[in-house]
Design a protein around this motif. Structure first.
Motif, PDB file in Angstrom:
ATOM      1  N   PHE A  46       0.815  -1.221   0.000  1.00  0.00           N
ATOM      2  CA  PHE A  46       0.000   0.000   0.000  1.00  0.00           C
ATOM      3  C   PHE A  46       0.849   1.273   0.000  1.00  0.00           C
ATOM      4  N   CYS A  47       1.886   1.316   0.813  1.00  0.00           N
ATOM      5  CA  CYS A  47       2.593   2.599   0.974  1.00  0.00           C
ATOM      6  C   CYS A  47       3.688   2.787  -0.072  1.00  0.00           C
ATOM      7  N   HIS A  48       4.289   1.711  -0.547  1.00  0.00           N
ATOM      8  CA  HIS A  48       5.368   1.836  -1.534  1.00  0.00           C
ATOM      9  C   HIS A  48       4.803   2.316  -2.868  1.00  0.00           C
ATOM     10  N   ALA A  67       5.396   2.054   5.791  1.00  0.00           N
ATOM     11  CA  ALA A  67       4.318   2.373   6.731  1.00  0.00           C
ATOM     12  C   ALA A  67       3.247   1.298   6.849  1.00  0.00           C
ATOM     13  N   CYS A  68       3.032   0.495   5.801  1.00  0.00           N
ATOM     14  CA  CYS A  68       1.834  -0.351   5.822  1.00  0.00           C
ATOM     15  C   CYS A  68       2.095  -1.784   6.281  1.00  0.00           C
ATOM     16  N   ARG A  69       3.306  -2.237   6.244  1.00  0.00           N
ATOM     17  CA  ARG A  69       3.683  -3.594   6.696  1.00  0.00           C
ATOM     18  C   ARG A  69       2.933  -4.687   5.919  1.00  0.00           C
ATOM     19  N   MET A  70       2.737  -4.460   4.633  1.00  0.00           N
ATOM     20  CA  MET A  70       2.083  -5.471   3.808  1.00  0.00           C
ATOM     21  C   MET A  70       3.082  -6.273   2.974  1.00  0.00           C
ATOM     22  N   CYS A  71       4.303  -5.767   2.872  1.00  0.00           N
ATOM     23  CA  CYS A  71       5.269  -6.393   1.955  1.00  0.00           C
ATOM     24  C   CYS A  71       6.305  -7.212   2.720  1.00  0.00           C
ATOM     25  N   LEU A  72       5.909  -7.724   3.888  1.00  0.00           N
ATOM     26  CA  LEU A  72       6.872  -8.408   4.763  1.00  0.00           C
ATOM     27  C   LEU A  72       7.468  -9.658   4.112  1.00  0.00           C
ATOM     28  N   SER A  76       9.932  -5.594   2.724  1.00  0.00           N
ATOM     29  CA  SER A  76      10.845  -5.690   1.568  1.00  0.00           C
ATOM     30  C   SER A  76      11.043  -4.345   0.886  1.00  0.00           C
ATOM     31  N   CYS A  77      10.118  -3.396   1.094  1.00  0.00           N
ATOM     32  CA  CYS A  77      10.295  -2.082   0.465  1.00  0.00           C
ATOM     33  C   CYS A  77      11.395  -1.289   1.169  1.00  0.00           C
ATOM     34  N   GLN A  78      11.890  -1.821   2.297  1.00  0.00           N
ATOM     35  CA  GLN A  78      12.965  -1.139   3.019  1.00  0.00           C
ATOM     36  C   GLN A  78      14.295  -1.879   2.850  1.00  0.00           C
TER      37      GLN A  78
HETATM   38  S1  FES Z   1       4.853  -1.451   0.954  1.00  0.00           S
HETATM   39 FE1  FES Z   1       4.211  -0.622   2.814  1.00  0.00          FE
HETATM   40  S2  FES Z   1       5.712  -1.306   4.217  1.00  0.00           S
HETATM   41 FE2  FES Z   1       6.403  -2.026   2.323  1.00  0.00          FE
END
Ligand code: FES
Ligand code: SF4
Ligand code: SF4
Length: 492
Positions: free
Chosen positions: A49-51, A60-65, A78-80
């Motif tokens: 969501f946030c990437h 921010a959204c913690r969906m791409c863990l 993974s976006c980090q």
């Molecule tokens: S896409 Fe939102 S935390 Fe990675």
């Protein structure tokens, strides 16, 4: 392995292709690129969501863990992370799936699941994710009235606070792309929400509607007008200025509803200006010209297309074109109709301004292409050419004056019409009859709009850009400049 923001890469590091593994699948990427983006670019479908590819990552959204295969079980967004040679991550373990499900439940905690009635329904990342994870029950709102629906935050925008999942894409766009920083996140925990410091009225504000992964950013113009699944998109180009951004126009048989950017590496990223999003309303407006009309004692009466040869009779035919026409339209007039005179009407005082993002002051969008055709035919495309034609008009002349589709200087055009009026028979070729001084024409004949014709223009860089005709037409798309040119040719 975690992304170090701003860490510089040397030149030979920068373009090195590496391989990494996502759920055991070997993927390639440029060394150091964002891991989530690299996986998405490889065609993996990963909820997030946030990437956003064109914004800084926020995590921010913690969906791409993901879980690192040789790690201690700790989960990372993974976006980090950077894509590194030999890196092996998994998003299909029970632990990761459970964590993502909890993140999703958190996002759905207050979010009303009224997808069928939401402008975003059908193209919403949250809707896609809860369908995938089977979370079909809308959790009861924590306390329903802490957040509001449809808060006005700008002339063209509203914010549905209840639908916002605090991904911060909107804040990052306004901070880093437009640099106008109208929005911020205020409060903590369940009270945190997006707040406007000042009205979001910058020239690119409507991009927030596309960027928002859910239906929280609402366009006043599009709100509740049409469902996503009842429209189709036509990819064409904007005729709002000489940048000629690539756009998608959403339409169906009943109407045209919105314009959105179509990313084009040569011209525009995934955004366009608000003016470019607004240039479709005339296509289905009530003053759309659907057939030829004749002015009789101040009233319009319909006439037939087959009256045109009789109207032209033995008169000298003169065309006044403009630089928002396509190359093919201008060539049709010059090469097919071969009229007694052709001149070019140019919008005045355009300057050469550029706003630093996309918008340019020049609205004569195809002046490069049109000038080239005039020069090839040895015809004066300057104001001197127009002056010569207008000054030499007599009652034996008939003038086909093409009304620019998006006139931006009505007074200037009205002056031209007044100068011709009474000197020669004046036929307006136009998409709409209510646009500009049309009451002063003796006849009006229809033209297709930019969405109802195909053709090419040359943009500010000299690139050839293509207009594409949509599936649906709302006027008489067959009566274009080629048609009128053939009628003139056959008479002469
Ligand atoms: S896409 Fe939102 S935390 Fe990675
Ligand atoms: S309004 Fe939309 S883009 Fe902005 S933070 Fe909320 S969900 Fe994200
Ligand atoms: S920048 Fe120009 S071409 Fe691009 S969308 Fe805006 S008006 Fe249209």
């Amino acid at each position: 392995m975690l992304l170090k923001k701003g860490a510089p890469m040397s030149d030979n590091q920068a373009n090195k292709i590496i391989h990494f593994f996502w759920n055991g699948k070997r993927l390639s990427a440029v060394k150091g690129s964002n891991l989530l983006q690299a996986a998405l670019d490889n065609g993996l479908d990963i909820p997030h969501f946030c990437h956003h590819k064109e914004l800084f990552s926020a995590g921010a959204c913690r969906m791409c863990l993901v879980e690192i295969e040789s790690g201690n079980g700790e989960l990372f967004p993974s976006c980090q992370m950077n894509a590194e040679e030999g890196l092996r991550v998994r998003s299909d373990t029970h632990r990761v799936k459970n964590a993502i499900k909890w993140s999703l439940k958190f996002h759905l905690r207050e979010h009303p699941l009224d997808c069928p009635a939401c402008d975003k329904g059908g193209e919403c990342s949250l809707q896609e994710a809860y369908m995938r994870f089977g979370l079909f029950e809308s959790p009861a709102p924590l306390d329903g009235d802490r957040k509001n629906t449809l808060v006005p935050i700008g002339d063209r925008l509203m914010l549905n606070e209840k639908k916002c999942i605090l991904c911060t894409r909107c804040i990052r766009f306004l901070d880093h792309v437009t640099g106008t920083s109208e929005l911020g996140a205020f409060g903590s925990g369940k009270d945190c929400k997006i707040v406007a410091y000042k009205s979001v009225d910058n020239d690119y504000s409507l991009n927030l509607v596309d960027l928002c992964p859910v239906g929280a950013m609402v366009s006043r113009d599009f709100h509740l007008k049409q469902k996503v699944w009842l429209m189709n998109d036509v990819e064409t180009i904007c005729i709002g200025c000489e940048t000629s951004c690539s756009i998608k126009v959403s339409q169906n048989r009943a109407g045209v509803y919105r314009i959105r950017p179509a990313k084009d590496p040569d011209v525009n990223p995934n955004w366009i200006c608000d003016y470019g999003r607004s240039i479709f309303h005339h296509i289905t407006a009530t003053d759309r010209l659907h057939g030829p009309m004749k002015s009789v004692n101040g009233r319009w009466e319909t006439v037939g297309y087959d009256n045109l040869p009789e109207i032209i009779g033995k008169k000298n035919v003169k065309f006044i074109l403009n630089s928002s026409l396509t190359n093919e339209e201008v060539e049709a007039v010059i090469c097919e109709a071969k009229p007694d005179a052709v001149a070019l009407y140019n919008l005045p005082n355009e300057g050469d301004d550029f706003d630093g993002l996309l918008q340019r002051s020049k609205k004569n969008i195809n002046w490069r292409g049109v000038h080239r055709i005039f020069e090839k035919a040895n015809i004066d495309h300057q104001n001197s050419g127009l002056e010569a034609v207008v000054a030499g008009l007599t009652k034996d002349d008939i003038v086909f004056l093409v009304v620019p589709e998006l006139i931006v200087d009505h007074d200037h055009f009205a002056t031209l019409v007044e100068r011709i009026q009474g000197e020669a028979t004046l036929i307006g070729l136009t998409t709409n009859y209510g646009v500009c001084s049309t009451e002063k024409f003796e006849f009006l004949f229809p033209l297709p709009t930019f969405l109802e014709k195909s053709g090419t223009i040359k943009n500010y860089k000299g690139l050839n850009r293509c207009l594409r005709k949509g599936e649906n037409v709302y006027g008489d798309a067959d009566r274009d400049l080629l048609y009128y040119s053939k009628v003139v040719r056959d008479i002469k």
